[in-house]
Design a protein around this motif. Structure first.
Motif, PDB file in Angstrom:
ATOM      1  N   HIS A  77      18.133  12.752  -5.403  1.00  0.00           N
ATOM      2  CA  HIS A  77      18.781  11.702  -6.183  1.00  0.00           C
ATOM      3  C   HIS A  77      17.751  10.682  -6.645  1.00  0.00           C
ATOM      4  CE1 HIS A  77      21.693   8.492  -7.161  1.00  0.00           C
ATOM      5  NE2 HIS A  77      20.816   7.692  -6.585  1.00  0.00           N
ATOM      6  N   LYS A  78      17.924  10.193  -7.871  1.00  0.00           N
ATOM      7  CA  LYS A  78      17.108   9.097  -8.397  1.00  0.00           C
ATOM      8  C   LYS A  78      17.984   8.264  -9.296  1.00  0.00           C
ATOM      9  CE  LYS A  78      12.666   8.141 -10.658  1.00  0.00           C
ATOM     10  NZ  LYS A  78      11.460   8.753 -11.301  1.00  0.00           N
ATOM     11  N   ASP A  79      17.894   6.916  -9.181  1.00  0.00           N
ATOM     12  CA  ASP A  79      18.768   6.080 -10.001  1.00  0.00           C
ATOM     13  C   ASP A  79      18.068   4.816 -10.469  1.00  0.00           C
ATOM     14  OD1 ASP A  79      19.122   3.933  -8.078  1.00  0.00           O
ATOM     15  OD2 ASP A  79      20.577   5.159  -7.020  1.00  0.00           O
ATOM     16  N   SER A  80      18.756   4.113 -11.357  1.00  0.00           N
ATOM     17  CA  SER A  80      18.212   2.900 -11.972  1.00  0.00           C
ATOM     18  C   SER A  80      18.232   1.700 -11.037  1.00  0.00           C
ATOM     19  CB  SER A  80      18.993   2.583 -13.256  1.00  0.00           C
ATOM     20  OG  SER A  80      20.386   2.496 -13.001  1.00  0.00           O
ATOM     21  N   MET A  81      18.818   1.850  -9.836  1.00  0.00           N
ATOM     22  CA  MET A  81      18.768   0.784  -8.832  1.00  0.00           C
ATOM     23  C   MET A  81      17.506   0.886  -7.980  1.00  0.00           C
ATOM     24  SD  MET A  81      22.747   0.534  -7.508  1.00  0.00           S
ATOM     25  CE  MET A  81      23.013   2.313  -7.351  1.00  0.00           C
ATOM     26  N   GLY A  82      16.723   1.964  -8.179  1.00  0.00           N
ATOM     27  CA  GLY A  82      15.491   2.145  -7.420  1.00  0.00           C
ATOM     28  C   GLY A  82      15.615   3.096  -6.252  1.00  0.00           C
ATOM     29  N   ASN A  83      16.788   3.700  -6.060  1.00  0.00           N
ATOM     30  CA  ASN A  83      16.966   4.673  -4.978  1.00  0.00           C
ATOM     31  C   ASN A  83      16.387   6.020  -5.391  1.00  0.00           C
ATOM     32  OD1 ASN A  83      18.726   2.966  -3.194  1.00  0.00           O
ATOM     33  ND2 ASN A  83      20.014   3.017  -5.019  1.00  0.00           N
ATOM     34  N   HIS A  84      15.680   6.674  -4.472  1.00  0.00           N
ATOM     35  CA  HIS A  84      15.072   7.965  -4.766  1.00  0.00           C
ATOM     36  C   HIS A  84      14.870   8.707  -3.453  1.00  0.00           C
ATOM     37  CE1 HIS A  84      11.518  10.416  -6.667  1.00  0.00           C
ATOM     38  NE2 HIS A  84      12.623  11.136  -6.504  1.00  0.00           N
ATOM     39  N   GLY A  85      15.484   9.890  -3.337  1.00  0.00           N
ATOM     40  CA  GLY A  85      15.313  10.661  -2.107  1.00  0.00           C
ATOM     41  C   GLY A  85      16.284  11.807  -2.026  1.00  0.00           C
ATOM     42  N   GLY A  86      16.170  12.576  -0.937  1.00  0.00           N
ATOM     43  CA  GLY A  86      16.986  13.765  -0.768  1.00  0.00           C
ATOM     44  C   GLY A  86      18.289  13.486  -0.042  1.00  0.00           C
ATOM     45  N   ILE A  87      19.298  14.265  -0.391  1.00  0.00           N
ATOM     46  CA  ILE A  87      20.575  14.284   0.309  1.00  0.00           C
ATOM     47  C   ILE A  87      20.750  15.719   0.793  1.00  0.00           C
ATOM     48  CG2 ILE A  87      23.030  13.758   0.193  1.00  0.00           C
ATOM     49  CD1 ILE A  87      22.267  12.345  -2.551  1.00  0.00           C
ATOM     50  N   ALA A  88      20.668  15.920   2.097  1.00  0.00           N
ATOM     51  CA  ALA A  88      20.663  17.262   2.674  1.00  0.00           C
ATOM     52  C   ALA A  88      22.061  17.666   3.141  1.00  0.00           C
ATOM     53  CB  ALA A  88      19.686  17.311   3.843  1.00  0.00           C
ATOM     54  N   ALA A  89      22.220  18.960   3.429  1.00  0.00           N
ATOM     55  CA  ALA A  89      23.493  19.458   3.960  1.00  0.00           C
ATOM     56  C   ALA A  89      23.906  18.642   5.175  1.00  0.00           C
ATOM     57  CB  ALA A  89      23.356  20.929   4.323  1.00  0.00           C
ATOM     58  N   GLY A  90      25.166  18.232   5.213  1.00  0.00           N
ATOM     59  CA  GLY A  90      25.668  17.378   6.283  1.00  0.00           C
ATOM     60  C   GLY A  90      25.554  15.903   5.973  1.00  0.00           C
TER      61      GLY A  90
END
Length: 233
Positions: A77-90
């Protein structure tokens, strides 16, 4: 015998476009069915399979509560609020789009990603966008409800609607009670099968009802339960 609406998997929209295969519980994108426009504040449940090194490029949203449940693999995930990283199963992600955000969801690995994307209409418009993410794999603590989002501050993730979303992994032969705090129960079966009253609800099916009911797993089963208001507020 309870009064229930059964939404069978085969009535979902089925869209396949190269890297993406998706089943839509409610009208979405190019698939439209006036009989399936959502229920209460629940507007979208998309069951997505995303091929490796593909995904949803940057695009905008506003005034929607967007919940993502990753079932297999990892989405980035990457967004205009500055969040960036993985979202894994679970893991689960909640974006409250509010006044507007830009975001992308990409499968950067080789293996297919399986996820549910869920949209819930908020009861507050043009609020400040927020981002929340938690880990909750119900297989680690089976045969009980796990609250994912709710309207109160003590919920794992806070949603701008009088609604709760819970999940459970129910082992074969075990039962759980379904009883709405708000008004409407909507139970979507992710995998397996359950018995609710006289209804057998299989993987991809969903059932809506307003009474309390016992839900018995006919096999090892994962479900997601939406406790929804009577009317969109």
């Amino acid at each position: 015998m309870m009064n229930a609406y059964l939404h069978r998997s085969e009535s979902r929209g089925h869209v396949k476009m190269g890297w993406l295969e998706s089943k839509h519980s409610f009208s979405f994108g190019n698939w439209y069915d006036p009989k399936h426009m959502g229920i209460s504040a629940l507007r979208v449940i998309n069951d997505d399979l995303i091929a490796g090194h593909q995904g949803f490029g940057q695009h905008p949203h506003d005034n929607m509560e967007i919940l993502t449940c990753v079932l297999k693999g990892t989405i980035t995930h990457k967004d205009s609020m500055g969040n960036h990283g993985g979202i894994a199963a679970g893991e689960w992600q909640l974006m409250s789009a509010g006044t507007g955000i830009q975001h992308s969801e990409m499968n950067q690995g080789d293996e297919q990603v399986h996820l549910l994307q869920i949209w819930i209409i908020p009861n507050e418009r043009n609020a400040e966008p927020t981002y929340q993410q938690i880990k909750c794999d119900p297989r680690e603590q089976p045969n009980q409800w796990h609250l994912i989002v709710g309207p109160n501050a003590n919920a794992p993730m806070h949603i701008r609607q009088n609604a709760e979303v819970k999940t459970a992994f129910i082992e074969k032969g075990q039962s759980l009670e379904v009883k709405a705090v708000q008004h409407i129960n909507y139970v979507h079966v992710i995998s397996g099968a359950v018995q609710i009253d006289e209804h057998t609800v299989n993987a991809g099916d969903a059932i809506a009802f307003v009474d309390a009911a016992q839900m018995k797993a006919l096999e090892d089963t994962q479900v997601i339960w939406f406790d929804l208001p009577e009317k969109i507020q």
